[in-house]
Design a protein around this motif. Structure first.
Motif, PDB file in Angstrom:
ATOM      1  N   LEU A  69      32.014 -46.604 -11.684  1.00  0.00           N
ATOM      2  CA  LEU A  69      32.240 -45.335 -12.379  1.00  0.00           C
ATOM      3  C   LEU A  69      31.281 -44.247 -11.905  1.00  0.00           C
ATOM      4  CD1 LEU A  69      33.806 -43.781 -14.521  1.00  0.00           C
ATOM      5  CD2 LEU A  69      32.214 -44.658 -16.246  1.00  0.00           C
ATOM      6  N   ALA A  70      30.065 -44.608 -11.530  1.00  0.00           N
ATOM      7  CA  ALA A  70      29.102 -43.615 -11.055  1.00  0.00           C
ATOM      8  C   ALA A  70      29.630 -42.903  -9.811  1.00  0.00           C
ATOM      9  CB  ALA A  70      27.764 -44.291 -10.764  1.00  0.00           C
ATOM     10  N   VAL A  71      30.187 -43.662  -8.889  1.00  0.00           N
ATOM     11  CA  VAL A  71      30.754 -43.059  -7.675  1.00  0.00           C
ATOM     12  C   VAL A  71      32.008 -42.254  -8.016  1.00  0.00           C
ATOM     13  CG1 VAL A  71      31.704 -43.527  -5.380  1.00  0.00           C
ATOM     14  CG2 VAL A  71      29.837 -44.941  -6.271  1.00  0.00           C
ATOM     15  N   LEU A  72      32.835 -42.806  -8.884  1.00  0.00           N
ATOM     16  CA  LEU A  72      34.066 -42.111  -9.269  1.00  0.00           C
ATOM     17  C   LEU A  72      33.779 -40.814 -10.028  1.00  0.00           C
ATOM     18  CD1 LEU A  72      36.259 -45.151 -10.376  1.00  0.00           C
ATOM     19  CD2 LEU A  72      36.637 -43.681  -8.383  1.00  0.00           C
ATOM     20  N   GLY A  73      32.686 -40.783 -10.786  1.00  0.00           N
ATOM     21  CA  GLY A  73      32.321 -39.561 -11.502  1.00  0.00           C
ATOM     22  C   GLY A  73      32.098 -38.405 -10.543  1.00  0.00           C
ATOM     23  N   ILE A  74      31.380 -38.666  -9.440  1.00  0.00           N
ATOM     24  CA  ILE A  74      31.173 -37.629  -8.426  1.00  0.00           C
ATOM     25  C   ILE A  74      32.505 -37.269  -7.774  1.00  0.00           C
ATOM     26  CG2 ILE A  74      29.919 -37.003  -6.337  1.00  0.00           C
ATOM     27  CD1 ILE A  74      28.154 -37.460  -8.790  1.00  0.00           C
ATOM     28  N   ALA A  75      33.323 -38.288  -7.504  1.00  0.00           N
ATOM     29  CA  ALA A  75      34.621 -38.039  -6.870  1.00  0.00           C
ATOM     30  C   ALA A  75      35.504 -37.143  -7.734  1.00  0.00           C
ATOM     31  CB  ALA A  75      35.327 -39.366  -6.604  1.00  0.00           C
ATOM     32  N   SER A  76      35.388 -37.256  -9.055  1.00  0.00           N
ATOM     33  CA  SER A  76      36.248 -36.468  -9.946  1.00  0.00           C
ATOM     34  C   SER A  76      36.019 -34.964  -9.794  1.00  0.00           C
ATOM     35  CB  SER A  76      36.029 -36.892 -11.407  1.00  0.00           C
ATOM     36  OG  SER A  76      34.764 -36.473 -11.882  1.00  0.00           O
ATOM     37  N   LEU A  77      34.819 -34.557  -9.390  1.00  0.00           N
ATOM     38  CA  LEU A  77      34.565 -33.133  -9.143  1.00  0.00           C
ATOM     39  C   LEU A  77      35.506 -32.621  -8.059  1.00  0.00           C
ATOM     40  CD1 LEU A  77      30.650 -33.093  -8.842  1.00  0.00           C
ATOM     41  CD2 LEU A  77      32.004 -32.959 -10.910  1.00  0.00           C
ATOM     42  N   PHE A  78      35.593 -33.394  -6.981  1.00  0.00           N
ATOM     43  CA  PHE A  78      36.416 -32.971  -5.851  1.00  0.00           C
ATOM     44  C   PHE A  78      37.906 -33.098  -6.154  1.00  0.00           C
ATOM     45  CE2 PHE A  78      32.350 -34.325  -3.967  1.00  0.00           C
ATOM     46  CZ  PHE A  78      31.991 -33.145  -3.341  1.00  0.00           C
ATOM     47  N   VAL A  79      38.272 -34.051  -6.987  1.00  0.00           N
ATOM     48  CA  VAL A  79      39.672 -34.166  -7.392  1.00  0.00           C
ATOM     49  C   VAL A  79      40.114 -32.893  -8.113  1.00  0.00           C
ATOM     50  CG1 VAL A  79      41.326 -35.422  -8.820  1.00  0.00           C
ATOM     51  CG2 VAL A  79      39.588 -36.685  -7.562  1.00  0.00           C
ATOM     52  N   CYS A  80      39.298 -32.421  -9.033  1.00  0.00           N
ATOM     53  CA  CYS A  80      39.631 -31.206  -9.796  1.00  0.00           C
ATOM     54  C   CYS A  80      39.743 -29.995  -8.881  1.00  0.00           C
ATOM     55  CB  CYS A  80      38.579 -30.959 -10.871  1.00  0.00           C
ATOM     56  SG  CYS A  80      38.534 -32.215 -12.166  1.00  0.00           S
ATOM     57  N   LEU A  81      38.803 -29.859  -7.949  1.00  0.00           N
ATOM     58  CA  LEU A  81      38.849 -28.729  -7.021  1.00  0.00           C
ATOM     59  C   LEU A  81      40.051 -28.819  -6.090  1.00  0.00           C
ATOM     60  CD1 LEU A  81      35.052 -28.452  -6.140  1.00  0.00           C
ATOM     61  CD2 LEU A  81      36.411 -26.839  -7.497  1.00  0.00           C
ATOM     62  N   THR A  82      40.412 -30.033  -5.698  1.00  0.00           N
ATOM     63  CA  THR A  82      41.600 -30.208  -4.862  1.00  0.00           C
ATOM     64  C   THR A  82      42.854 -29.789  -5.607  1.00  0.00           C
ATOM     65  OG1 THR A  82      40.628 -32.021  -3.576  1.00  0.00           O
ATOM     66  CG2 THR A  82      43.023 -31.907  -3.641  1.00  0.00           C
ATOM     67  N   LEU A  83      42.977 -30.203  -6.872  1.00  0.00           N
ATOM     68  CA  LEU A  83      44.165 -29.882  -7.658  1.00  0.00           C
ATOM     69  C   LEU A  83      44.346 -28.375  -7.830  1.00  0.00           C
ATOM     70  CD1 LEU A  83      43.994 -32.622 -10.435  1.00  0.00           C
ATOM     71  CD2 LEU A  83      45.623 -32.493  -8.553  1.00  0.00           C
ATOM     72  N   ILE A  84      43.272 -27.686  -8.201  1.00  0.00           N
ATOM     73  CA  ILE A  84      43.415 -26.253  -8.466  1.00  0.00           C
ATOM     74  C   ILE A  84      43.634 -25.471  -7.175  1.00  0.00           C
ATOM     75  CG2 ILE A  84      40.986 -25.529  -8.356  1.00  0.00           C
ATOM     76  CD1 ILE A  84      43.547 -24.546 -11.062  1.00  0.00           C
ATOM     77  N   ASN A 128      40.321 -16.163  -8.906  1.00  0.00           N
ATOM     78  CA  ASN A 128      38.892 -16.341  -9.154  1.00  0.00           C
ATOM     79  C   ASN A 128      38.610 -17.012 -10.490  1.00  0.00           C
ATOM     80  OD1 ASN A 128      38.090 -15.190  -6.716  1.00  0.00           O
ATOM     81  ND2 ASN A 128      37.995 -13.126  -7.561  1.00  0.00           N
ATOM     82  N   ALA A 129      39.350 -16.606 -11.516  1.00  0.00           N
ATOM     83  CA  ALA A 129      39.124 -17.177 -12.841  1.00  0.00           C
ATOM     84  C   ALA A 129      39.472 -18.658 -12.868  1.00  0.00           C
ATOM     85  CB  ALA A 129      39.941 -16.426 -13.891  1.00  0.00           C
ATOM     86  N   SER A 130      40.553 -19.057 -12.195  1.00  0.00           N
ATOM     87  CA  SER A 130      40.947 -20.468 -12.197  1.00  0.00           C
ATOM     88  C   SER A 130      39.917 -21.323 -11.473  1.00  0.00           C
ATOM     89  CB  SER A 130      42.331 -20.639 -11.572  1.00  0.00           C
ATOM     90  OG  SER A 130      42.337 -20.208 -10.229  1.00  0.00           O
ATOM     91  N   LEU A 131      39.370 -20.820 -10.358  1.00  0.00           N
ATOM     92  CA  LEU A 131      38.330 -21.568  -9.641  1.00  0.00           C
ATOM     93  C   LEU A 131      37.057 -21.671 -10.482  1.00  0.00           C
ATOM     94  CD1 LEU A 131      38.766 -20.104  -6.039  1.00  0.00           C
ATOM     95  CD2 LEU A 131      39.195 -22.460  -6.741  1.00  0.00           C
ATOM     96  N   ARG A 132      36.684 -20.564 -11.138  1.00  0.00           N
ATOM     97  CA  ARG A 132      35.459 -20.572 -11.935  1.00  0.00           C
ATOM     98  C   ARG A 132      35.592 -21.498 -13.142  1.00  0.00           C
ATOM     99  NH1 ARG A 132      33.696 -15.627 -11.395  1.00  0.00           N
ATOM    100  NH2 ARG A 132      35.376 -14.761 -12.656  1.00  0.00           N
ATOM    101  N   VAL A 133      36.728 -21.441 -13.830  1.00  0.00           N
ATOM    102  CA  VAL A 133      36.929 -22.304 -14.994  1.00  0.00           C
ATOM    103  C   VAL A 133      36.981 -23.776 -14.573  1.00  0.00           C
ATOM    104  CG1 VAL A 133      38.545 -22.911 -16.830  1.00  0.00           C
ATOM    105  CG2 VAL A 133      38.020 -20.519 -16.378  1.00  0.00           C
ATOM    106  N   THR A 134      37.571 -24.047 -13.416  1.00  0.00           N
ATOM    107  CA  THR A 134      37.584 -25.419 -12.899  1.00  0.00           C
ATOM    108  C   THR A 134      36.166 -25.929 -12.704  1.00  0.00           C
ATOM    109  OG1 THR A 134      39.707 -25.106 -11.790  1.00  0.00           O
ATOM    110  CG2 THR A 134      38.314 -26.886 -10.985  1.00  0.00           C
ATOM    111  N   ALA A 135      35.324 -25.096 -12.081  1.00  0.00           N
ATOM    112  CA  ALA A 135      33.933 -25.498 -11.869  1.00  0.00           C
ATOM    113  C   ALA A 135      33.201 -25.701 -13.194  1.00  0.00           C
ATOM    114  CB  ALA A 135      33.210 -24.440 -11.025  1.00  0.00           C
ATOM    115  N   LEU A 136      33.425 -24.795 -14.136  1.00  0.00           N
ATOM    116  CA  LEU A 136      32.755 -24.887 -15.435  1.00  0.00           C
ATOM    117  C   LEU A 136      33.125 -26.164 -16.188  1.00  0.00           C
ATOM    118  CD1 LEU A 136      33.046 -21.194 -16.643  1.00  0.00           C
ATOM    119  CD2 LEU A 136      30.918 -22.471 -16.394  1.00  0.00           C
ATOM    120  N   LEU A 137      34.353 -26.634 -16.021  1.00  0.00           N
ATOM    121  CA  LEU A 137      34.812 -27.827 -16.730  1.00  0.00           C
ATOM    122  C   LEU A 137      34.552 -29.104 -15.938  1.00  0.00           C
ATOM    123  CD1 LEU A 137      38.250 -26.528 -18.077  1.00  0.00           C
ATOM    124  CD2 LEU A 137      36.140 -26.821 -19.377  1.00  0.00           C
TER     125      LEU A 137
END
Length: 528
Positions: free
Chosen positions: A363-378, A322-331
């Motif tokens: 970059l605008a599209v990639l910025g949104i994509a980066s959210l999902f990249v982080c969630l995928t990694l964790i 839970n902490a890793s998912l929450r910290v991922t979202a926060l960052l």
């Protein structure tokens, strides 16, 4: 190793986070002036060579470090130090063989690899990178062993040394070859020489660190035979390698398809294609920053979860998940939406000689994509720690197929062209995240509440992004300097987001207690 001497999950993550943050700052200092030195065409040559390197690197080193870290962590948790030592030795030998095979492909097949990407100018850079594959393989063994022993500092230090060498030597060589009039592709290869030199320096440091910390084992356990350990490593590593390398393979296919479609379907020249892809390559360096911080969390979550599960400590396993998912979202949420909100100003600031309008749109599209990249990694790390190593393969396959289909068709549309690349990336990682989170919910016994974990950080990040975009527009009416406008907007964004996180009670006291000096932080921030 005694529990009191082990670094906690977030203690280890904090060390890696600081190290990776420094590495990424150094990397940005390297990439931004480099791409301004070599221009859009040289940026394409550099990135094309690096894509080949990344794919072979992932195939040869992606799964084994994770498997090594997991197996060493489990062995140390059970007090089997001799077993941990033998796991390292077997892994090191495997890394060396795989690295040597990748070296041969890159050195003798550089021309074929460059033509595969429809850019023969990348061949020189591919050859220069070939020795780095062998060095990074050996580095991965040392780093995986240290992380499995919950020693994160050596990895952080070696990464910083590697980045500094790349920065100073790579930029010097790129500038030298441009001053000599050797052209963008030779200058890009010179910059890549700094990358290879950095891996050699980092390898020497990690070898010395291993030698200095190699004390006689205190346990009397009988380690398993080499063949048994190798089979266990491969059972863990092969699925992880397939899931991790799929990103690089998809990126490589994406590069080939997009550049090929621009030349074949839209009849762009090689130089026009290099310039367009060079702009995309430049903003990709900015897009990668949010995901880079996740390396710290993913590096710590696998050994920490594996150790907790091996000790049958379900409560600790749930806390870490839970902490890793929450910290991922926060960052991840504020960083990704921050890139979206200031996409064009950031592009203009970092790459003044490039097409800021085009770069900003990408970059605008990639910025949104980066959210999902982080969630995928964790989520990949959580699944792998629970033994569900095949799920990330499935999720990346689903996302990858969607990306390839979209990119092939959209890149041939004149009004879309290079924009197909970031659109495909966004769809790819959005699908991958959805698949991963579904299986995390199925596999983890204590079901995570995604609404609680994600909705409040997302709401805070959306308000922050709106304030940031509005602040830039207002400040820009009075201040001509783009640097000043971006700086003021970023400071305001940090203040707004921090205030919202506290007001919405996104961070709990239990989260802060997992951090170093967490008790003091909780009192300081009045978090209950």
């Amino acid at each position: 190793m005694a529990q009191s001497k082990k670094q906690s999950f977030f203690g280890g993550a904090a060390i890696l986070a600081v190290g990776i943050a420094l590495v990424k700052v150094i990397g940005a200092i390297f990439a931004i002036p480099l791409f301004n030195i070599v221009g859009e065409a040289g940026a394409a040559d550099f990135n094309n060579a690096y894509n080949i390197y990344s794919m072979l690197l992932m195939i040869s080193t992606a799964g084994l470090p994770v498997a090594l870290s997991k197996m060493v962590s489990e062995a140390n948790t059970l007090g089997r130090e001799r077993q941990a030592r033998r796991i390292f030795r077997v892994s090191f030998s495997a890394f060396l063989v795989l690295g040597a095979c990748s070296f041969l492909v890159m050195w003798f097949g550089s021309g074929w690899c460059a033509n595969l990407l429809h850019n023969p100018n990348a061949a020189a850079g591919i050859r220069v990178l070939a020795p780095a594959v062998v060095c990074v393989g050996c580095l991965s063994a040392f780093r995986g062993y240290a992380q499995g022993s919950m020693r994160m500092t050596p990895t952080a230090v070696s990464q910083i040394l590697e980045a500094l060498c790349k920065l100073f030597l790579g930029l010097a060589l790129a500038r030298h070859f441009m001053d000599l009039g050797r052209g963008e592709s030779v200058a890009a290869a010179g910059a890549i020489g700094g990358v290879t030199a950095g891996t050699i320096v980092a390898l020497v440091y990690m070898a010395l660190d291993y030698a200095l910390h190699r004390a006689p084992p205190r346990s009397n356990d009988i380690p398993e035979k080499n063949g048994v350990i190798l089979r266990k490593l491969l059972v863990l590593a092969i699925p992880i390698t397939l899931s991790s390398s799929m990103v690089s393979v998809i990126t490589l296919i994406d590069t080939s398809l997009v550049q090929g479609q621009l030349q074949n379907a839209l009849h762009y020249t090689l130089d026009e294609t290099r310039r367009l892809y060079g702009t995309y390559s430049a903003v990709m360096k900015l897009y990668n920053l949010p995901a880079s911080l996740m390396v710290a969390l993913t590096a710590s979550v696998i050994p920490s979860l594996s150790g907790a599960l091996a000790a049958k400590d379900r409560a600790q396993a749930t806390r870490v998940t839970n902490a890793s998912l929450r910290v991922t979202a926060l960052l991840a949420f504020p960083m990704g939406l921050g890139l979206w909100s200031l996409a064009e100003p950031i592009t203009r600031l970092c790459y003044p000689k490039y097409d800021a309008k085009l770069g900003g749109e990408l970059l605008a599209v990639l910025g949104i994509a980066s959210l999902f990249v982080c969630l995928t990694l964790i989520s990949n790390s959580i699944l792998q720690a629970h033994g569900a190593v095949k799920v990330p393969i499935l999720s990346m396959f689903v996302g990858g197929v969607a990306k390839i289909v979209l990119n092939y068709n959209l890149a041939a549309v004149p009004s879309v062209n290079i924009h197909a690349a970031p659109i495909g990336t966004l769809v790819c990682f959005a699908l991958s995240t959805l698949v991963n989170l579904f299986f995390v919910w199925l596999i983890v016994k204590e079901k995570p509440n995604y609404f609680t974990l994600f909705v409040k950080p997302l709401a805070a990040a959306l308000v922050m992004a709106a304030c940031t975009r509005g602040a830039y527009a207002l400040v820009h009416l009075k201040v001509a300097s783009n640097l000043a406008c971006v700086g003021i907007s970023v400071v305001l964004a940090a203040v707004v987001y921090g205030a919202l996180v506290l007001a919405l009670r996104v961070i709990t006291r239990d989260d802060l207690l997992l951090l170093p000096k967490g008790e003091k932080l909780a009192r300081l921030l009045h978090v209950k």
